[in-house]
Design a protein around this motif. Structure first.
Motif, PDB file in Angstrom:
ATOM      1  N   GLU A  28      15.542 -10.851   5.838  1.00 41.08           N
ATOM      2  CA  GLU A  28      15.431  -9.897   6.948  1.00 41.08           C
ATOM      3  C   GLU A  28      15.932  -8.513   6.561  1.00 41.08           C
ATOM      4  OE1 GLU A  28      17.310 -11.489  10.420  1.00 41.08           O
ATOM      5  OE2 GLU A  28      15.799 -13.050  10.658  1.00 41.08           O
ATOM      6  N   ASN A  29      16.930  -8.453   5.684  1.00 36.01           N
ATOM      7  CA  ASN A  29      17.467  -7.166   5.242  1.00 36.01           C
ATOM      8  C   ASN A  29      16.558  -6.462   4.242  1.00 36.01           C
ATOM      9  OD1 ASN A  29      19.772  -7.327   6.845  1.00 36.01           O
ATOM     10  ND2 ASN A  29      20.921  -8.413   5.275  1.00 36.01           N
ATOM     11  N   ILE A  30      15.632  -7.182   3.636  1.00 31.02           N
ATOM     12  CA  ILE A  30      14.751  -6.592   2.630  1.00 31.02           C
ATOM     13  C   ILE A  30      13.403  -6.177   3.220  1.00 31.02           C
ATOM     14  CG2 ILE A  30      13.454  -7.049   0.505  1.00 31.02           C
ATOM     15  CD1 ILE A  30      15.767  -8.937  -0.312  1.00 31.02           C
ATOM     16  N   ILE A  31      12.805  -7.029   4.030  1.00 31.74           N
ATOM     17  CA  ILE A  31      11.432  -6.783   4.476  1.00 31.74           C
ATOM     18  C   ILE A  31      11.356  -5.729   5.571  1.00 31.74           C
ATOM     19  CG2 ILE A  31      10.749  -9.132   3.871  1.00 31.74           C
ATOM     20  CD1 ILE A  31      10.552  -9.670   6.948  1.00 31.74           C
ATOM     21  N   ARG A  43       9.817  -3.065  -2.303  1.00 31.72           N
ATOM     22  CA  ARG A  43      10.334  -4.271  -1.648  1.00 31.72           C
ATOM     23  C   ARG A  43       9.870  -5.538  -2.360  1.00 31.72           C
ATOM     24  NH1 ARG A  43       8.630  -1.544   2.993  1.00 31.72           N
ATOM     25  NH2 ARG A  43       6.871  -2.964   3.292  1.00 31.72           N
ATOM     26  N   LEU A  44       8.692  -5.507  -2.942  1.00 33.82           N
ATOM     27  CA  LEU A  44       8.119  -6.710  -3.547  1.00 33.82           C
ATOM     28  C   LEU A  44       9.023  -7.338  -4.607  1.00 33.82           C
ATOM     29  CD1 LEU A  44       5.718  -8.634  -3.578  1.00 33.82           C
ATOM     30  CD2 LEU A  44       4.643  -7.135  -5.255  1.00 33.82           C
ATOM     31  N   PRO A  45       9.491  -6.602  -5.616  1.00 33.69           N
ATOM     32  CA  PRO A  45      10.377  -7.245  -6.598  1.00 33.69           C
ATOM     33  C   PRO A  45      11.728  -7.656  -6.012  1.00 33.69           C
ATOM     34  CG  PRO A  45      10.128  -4.911  -7.100  1.00 33.69           C
ATOM     35  CD  PRO A  45       9.176  -5.231  -5.991  1.00 33.69           C
ATOM     36  N   LYS A  46      12.179  -6.955  -4.981  1.00 31.90           N
ATOM     37  CA  LYS A  46      13.453  -7.311  -4.344  1.00 31.90           C
ATOM     38  C   LYS A  46      13.358  -8.664  -3.649  1.00 31.90           C
ATOM     39  CE  LYS A  46      14.841  -2.534  -3.560  1.00 31.90           C
ATOM     40  NZ  LYS A  46      15.052  -1.493  -2.538  1.00 31.90           N
ATOM     41  N   ILE A  47      12.264  -8.881  -2.925  1.00 33.71           N
ATOM     42  CA  ILE A  47      12.122 -10.150  -2.215  1.00 33.71           C
ATOM     43  C   ILE A  47      11.936 -11.292  -3.206  1.00 33.71           C
ATOM     44  CG2 ILE A  47       9.626 -10.014  -1.794  1.00 33.71           C
ATOM     45  CD1 ILE A  47      12.132 -11.252   0.767  1.00 33.71           C
ATOM     46  N   MET A  48      11.201 -11.044  -4.279  1.00 37.83           N
ATOM     47  CA  MET A  48      11.000 -12.075  -5.299  1.00 37.83           C
ATOM     48  C   MET A  48      12.335 -12.447  -5.957  1.00 37.83           C
ATOM     49  SD  MET A  48       8.651 -12.092  -8.743  1.00 37.83           S
ATOM     50  CE  MET A  48       7.147 -11.820  -7.848  1.00 37.83           C
ATOM     51  N   LYS A  49      13.112 -11.456  -6.307  1.00 35.34           N
ATOM     52  CA  LYS A  49      14.403 -11.708  -6.946  1.00 35.34           C
ATOM     53  C   LYS A  49      15.340 -12.483  -6.011  1.00 35.34           C
ATOM     54  CE  LYS A  49      18.232  -9.328  -9.177  1.00 35.34           C
ATOM     55  NZ  LYS A  49      18.820  -8.037  -9.548  1.00 35.34           N
ATOM     56  N   ASP A  86       5.469  -6.603   6.738  1.00 36.88           N
ATOM     57  CA  ASP A  86       5.563  -7.753   5.841  1.00 36.88           C
ATOM     58  C   ASP A  86       5.549  -9.060   6.623  1.00 36.88           C
ATOM     59  OD1 ASP A  86       5.889  -5.827   3.825  1.00 36.88           O
ATOM     60  OD2 ASP A  86       8.061  -5.895   4.016  1.00 36.88           O
ATOM     61  N   TYR A  87       5.270 -10.132   5.903  1.00 40.89           N
ATOM     62  CA  TYR A  87       5.132 -11.444   6.524  1.00 40.89           C
ATOM     63  C   TYR A  87       5.827 -12.475   5.656  1.00 40.89           C
ATOM     64  CZ  TYR A  87       2.687 -15.623   8.236  1.00 40.89           C
ATOM     65  OH  TYR A  87       2.384 -16.846   8.730  1.00 40.89           O
ATOM     66  N   VAL A  88       6.719 -13.251   6.246  1.00 40.79           N
ATOM     67  CA  VAL A  88       7.404 -14.337   5.542  1.00 40.79           C
ATOM     68  C   VAL A  88       7.342 -15.567   6.434  1.00 40.79           C
ATOM     69  CG1 VAL A  88       9.579 -15.155   4.555  1.00 40.79           C
ATOM     70  CG2 VAL A  88       8.969 -12.736   4.370  1.00 40.79           C
ATOM     71  N   VAL A  89       6.933 -16.697   5.849  1.00 36.39           N
ATOM     72  CA  VAL A  89       6.924 -17.949   6.606  1.00 36.39           C
ATOM     73  C   VAL A  89       7.699 -18.986   5.809  1.00 36.39           C
ATOM     74  CG1 VAL A  89       4.721 -18.712   5.679  1.00 36.39           C
ATOM     75  CG2 VAL A  89       5.506 -19.650   7.819  1.00 36.39           C
ATOM     76  N   ILE A  90       8.504 -19.766   6.517  1.00 37.15           N
ATOM     77  CA  ILE A  90       9.306 -20.821   5.888  1.00 37.15           C
ATOM     78  C   ILE A  90       8.918 -22.142   6.535  1.00 37.15           C
ATOM     79  CG2 ILE A  90      11.623 -21.708   5.474  1.00 37.15           C
ATOM     80  CD1 ILE A  90      12.631 -18.799   5.693  1.00 37.15           C
ATOM     81  N   TYR A  91       8.425 -23.057   5.709  1.00 41.17           N
ATOM     82  CA  TYR A  91       8.134 -24.411   6.169  1.00 41.17           C
ATOM     83  C   TYR A  91       9.350 -25.270   5.855  1.00 41.17           C
ATOM     84  CZ  TYR A  91       3.330 -22.705   6.157  1.00 41.17           C
ATOM     85  OH  TYR A  91       2.197 -21.974   6.388  1.00 41.17           O
ATOM     86  N   ILE A  92       9.896 -25.915   6.862  1.00 46.53           N
ATOM     87  CA  ILE A  92      11.098 -26.724   6.694  1.00 46.53           C
ATOM     88  C   ILE A  92      10.718 -28.192   6.778  1.00 46.53           C
ATOM     89  CG2 ILE A  92      13.375 -27.276   7.631  1.00 46.53           C
ATOM     90  CD1 ILE A  92      13.388 -24.392   8.776  1.00 46.53           C
ATOM     91  N   ILE A  93      11.007 -28.925   5.706  1.00 48.19           N
ATOM     92  CA  ILE A  93      10.754 -30.353   5.656  1.00 48.19           C
ATOM     93  C   ILE A  93      12.123 -31.025   5.642  1.00 48.19           C
ATOM     94  CG2 ILE A  93       9.715 -32.235   4.336  1.00 48.19           C
ATOM     95  CD1 ILE A  93       8.355 -29.043   3.392  1.00 48.19           C
ATOM     96  N   GLU A  94      12.495 -31.601   6.754  1.00 50.88           N
ATOM     97  CA  GLU A  94      13.837 -32.152   6.886  1.00 50.88           C
ATOM     98  C   GLU A  94      14.035 -33.442   6.103  1.00 50.88           C
ATOM     99  OE1 GLU A  94      14.723 -32.380  11.036  1.00 50.88           O
ATOM    100  OE2 GLU A  94      14.902 -30.223  11.221  1.00 50.88           O
ATOM    101  N   GLU A 111       0.823  -1.213   0.000  1.00 49.13           N
ATOM    102  CA  GLU A 111       0.000   0.000   0.000  1.00 49.13           C
ATOM    103  C   GLU A 111       0.859   1.267   0.000  1.00 49.13           C
ATOM    104  OE1 GLU A 111      -3.396   0.047  -0.276  1.00 49.13           O
ATOM    105  OE2 GLU A 111      -3.163  -2.111  -0.592  1.00 49.13           O
ATOM    106  N   THR A 112       2.153   1.117   0.216  1.00 55.23           N
ATOM    107  CA  THR A 112       3.060   2.261   0.211  1.00 55.23           C
ATOM    108  C   THR A 112       4.073   2.098  -0.929  1.00 55.23           C
ATOM    109  OG1 THR A 112       4.651   1.206   1.693  1.00 55.23           O
ATOM    110  CG2 THR A 112       2.893   2.490   2.723  1.00 55.23           C
ATOM    111  N   LYS A 113       4.707   3.188  -1.291  1.00 64.51           N
ATOM    112  CA  LYS A 113       5.743   3.157  -2.330  1.00 64.51           C
ATOM    113  C   LYS A 113       6.904   2.263  -1.897  1.00 64.51           C
ATOM    114  CE  LYS A 113       8.695   6.190  -5.053  1.00 64.51           C
ATOM    115  NZ  LYS A 113       9.148   7.568  -5.284  1.00 64.51           N
ATOM    116  N   GLN A 114       7.267   2.329  -0.623  1.00 67.01           N
ATOM    117  CA  GLN A 114       8.362   1.510  -0.111  1.00 67.01           C
ATOM    118  C   GLN A 114       8.012   0.018  -0.203  1.00 67.01           C
ATOM    119  OE1 GLN A 114       6.935   4.031   1.621  1.00 67.01           O
ATOM    120  NE2 GLN A 114       8.531   5.594   1.633  1.00 67.01           N
ATOM    121  N   GLY A 115       6.779  -0.307   0.107  1.00 62.29           N
ATOM    122  CA  GLY A 115       6.349  -1.697   0.016  1.00 62.29           C
ATOM    123  C   GLY A 115       6.370  -2.200  -1.409  1.00 62.29           C
ATOM    124  N   ARG A 116       5.907  -1.359  -2.335  1.00 61.14           N
ATOM    125  CA  ARG A 116       5.924  -1.750  -3.754  1.00 61.14           C
ATOM    126  C   ARG A 116       7.347  -1.914  -4.271  1.00 61.14           C
ATOM    127  NH1 ARG A 116       1.593   1.814  -3.503  1.00 61.14           N
ATOM    128  NH2 ARG A 116       2.835   3.583  -4.206  1.00 61.14           N
TER     129      ARG A 116
END
Length: 93
Positions: A56-59, A19-25, A64-72, A12-17
């Motif tokens: 962590e350096n990007i979001i 961050r989106l391509p940065k996190i994807m990349k 923002d919300y990031v979840v990581i599911y770890i399947i060992e 919803e903010t310019k900063q958020g928009r």
């Protein structure tokens, strides 16, 4: 180990928009892009730690919300698709 990473970036903010391509990349450097904000794949523990640090350096941790599911153990995962199946090797030449 095998992981599934899912994110939701507040756009919803310019900063958020911005961050989106940065996190994807950044996620594409480590994992296969399976859906808009979903990535998955095999990753070493060292690369997982590096990915977490990069994320962590990007979001913005307050927006923002990031979840990581770890399947060992990859042998204990069953994946079922409905509709078009994702093949991470489709884009390999």
């Amino acid at each position: 180990m095998y992981i599934i990473l899912v994110y939701d970036i507040y756009t919803e903010t310019k900063q958020g928009r911005s961050r989106l391509p940065k996190i994807m990349k950044k996620c594409r450097e480590y994992l296969h892009h399976t859906q808009k904000s979903v990535f998955e794949g095999e990753i070493s523990e060292a690369k997982l730690l590096a990915l977490k640090k990069d994320v962590e350096n990007i979001i913005n941790k307050k927006e923002d919300y990031v979840v990581i599911y770890i399947i060992e153990n990859i042998n204990n995962i069953y994946r079922e698709n409905i509709g078009i199946d994702f093949d991470p090797t489709d884009n390999i030449l």
